[in-house]
Design an enzyme around this catalytic site. Sequence first.
Site, PDB file in Angstrom:
ATOM      1  CG  MET A  93      60.181 -74.476 -10.538  1.00 60.19           C
ATOM      2  SD  MET A  93      58.876 -73.227 -10.274  1.00 60.19           S
ATOM      3  CE  MET A  93      58.073 -73.178 -11.882  1.00 60.19           C
ATOM      4  CG  LEU A  96      67.433 -67.859  -5.385  1.00 54.48           C
ATOM      5  CD1 LEU A  96      67.332 -66.775  -6.441  1.00 54.48           C
ATOM      6  CD2 LEU A  96      68.774 -68.584  -5.483  1.00 54.48           C
ATOM      7  CG  ASN A 110      60.076 -64.677 -10.333  1.00 53.93           C
ATOM      8  OD1 ASN A 110      60.424 -65.613 -11.044  1.00 53.93           O
ATOM      9  ND2 ASN A 110      58.992 -64.736  -9.570  1.00 53.93           N
ATOM     10  CG  HIS A 112      53.928 -65.109  -9.724  1.00 56.02           C
ATOM     11  ND1 HIS A 112      54.292 -66.294  -9.142  1.00 56.02           N
ATOM     12  CD2 HIS A 112      52.603 -64.947  -9.475  1.00 56.02           C
ATOM     13  CE1 HIS A 112      53.243 -66.834  -8.547  1.00 56.02           C
ATOM     14  NE2 HIS A 112      52.212 -66.033  -8.732  1.00 56.02           N
ATOM     15  CB  ALA A 182      50.674 -62.003 -19.766  1.00 57.37           C
ATOM     16  CD  GLU A 183      54.187 -66.788 -17.542  1.00 52.42           C
ATOM     17  OE1 GLU A 183      55.335 -67.199 -17.396  1.00 52.42           O
ATOM     18  OE2 GLU A 183      53.193 -67.480 -17.270  1.00 52.42           O
TER      19      GLU A 183
HETATM   20  C1  GAR Z   1      56.006 -69.983 -16.080  1.00 52.15           C
HETATM   21  O1  GAR Z   1      54.626 -69.956 -16.230  1.00 52.15           O
HETATM   22  C2  GAR Z   1      56.444 -69.082 -14.954  1.00 52.15           C
HETATM   23  O2  GAR Z   1      55.688 -67.914 -14.846  1.00 52.15           O
HETATM   24  C3  GAR Z   1      56.205 -69.977 -13.764  1.00 52.15           C
HETATM   25  O3  GAR Z   1      56.651 -71.247 -14.180  1.00 52.15           O
HETATM   26  C4  GAR Z   1      56.483 -71.367 -15.601  1.00 52.15           C
HETATM   27  C5  GAR Z   1      57.800 -71.785 -16.217  1.00 52.15           C
HETATM   28  O4  GAR Z   1      57.652 -72.095 -17.591  1.00 52.15           O
HETATM   29  N1  GAR Z   1      56.896 -69.481 -12.606  1.00 52.15           N
HETATM   30  C6  GAR Z   1      56.414 -69.567 -11.354  1.00 52.15           C
HETATM   31  O5  GAR Z   1      55.368 -70.123 -11.088  1.00 52.15           O
HETATM   32  C7  GAR Z   1      57.284 -68.893 -10.299  1.00 52.15           C
HETATM   33  N2  GAR Z   1      56.555 -68.739  -9.076  1.00 52.15           N
HETATM   34  P1  GAR Z   1      58.904 -72.090 -18.589  1.00 52.15           P
HETATM   35  O6  GAR Z   1      59.994 -73.009 -18.015  1.00 52.15           O
HETATM   36  O7  GAR Z   1      58.332 -72.681 -19.877  1.00 52.15           O
HETATM   37  O8  GAR Z   1      59.376 -70.678 -18.785  1.00 52.15           O
END
Ligand code: GAR
Length: 206
Positions: A93, A96, A110, A112, A182-183
Amino acid sequence: MLKTNIAVFVSGGGTNLQALIDAQKAGIIKSGEIKLVISSSPAAYALERAAMAGIDTAVVSRKEAASQADFEKGITDALEKYDIDLIVLAGFMSILSADFTRRYENRIINVHPSLIPSFCGKGFYGLKVHEEALKYGVKVSGATVHFVNEIPDGGKIILQKAVEIEDGDTPETLQKRIMEKAEWIILPEATEKISKEIMEEKNAAI
Ligand code: GAR
């Protein structure tokens, strides 16, 4: 064969880090190895996940640093110590600078939690992304893995996966479904894809 040395940058719970660790164990990530986890916060649970997997960690806090340049010097020193080739931002978060992203051009990816170019850019992170998607009333959202450049969420897209919105979704239920469907799938896949390319380059240069 020299593998790609990976650093994962985190700030919070680290479920995406866990997906990467699990993918490495399962052989989905085979061209790279997670050598280091860098957290912007000493309280991030992600640090415990790394420790449990036997991965070295470093905490580099923006608040503790005198300037952005000092903060990034702390990061760069750690990356050089571990000879890192690829940086994976997994819920990192902190911002950079362009100096940093240029230095690691095509070497930072990254995840998103939306289908870029929707619900992305400055101010769109974490739950906020899902709140905005629901407010807009889109029927499909998802996740994107992309290269990181000086434009927030503006680098070239590597992988995307769509997830349907369901009746009664809240930002929390949508966040969970997008993570699970997805992620946690495309981040390991993209990490392997880019690790493989870097590994081939690295070994061709020997
Ligand atoms: C995730 O959903 C990721 O995609 C998001 O923060 C979360 C982190 O969860 N990232 C963003 O919003 C970047 N712009 P995690 O610490 O459990 O992986």
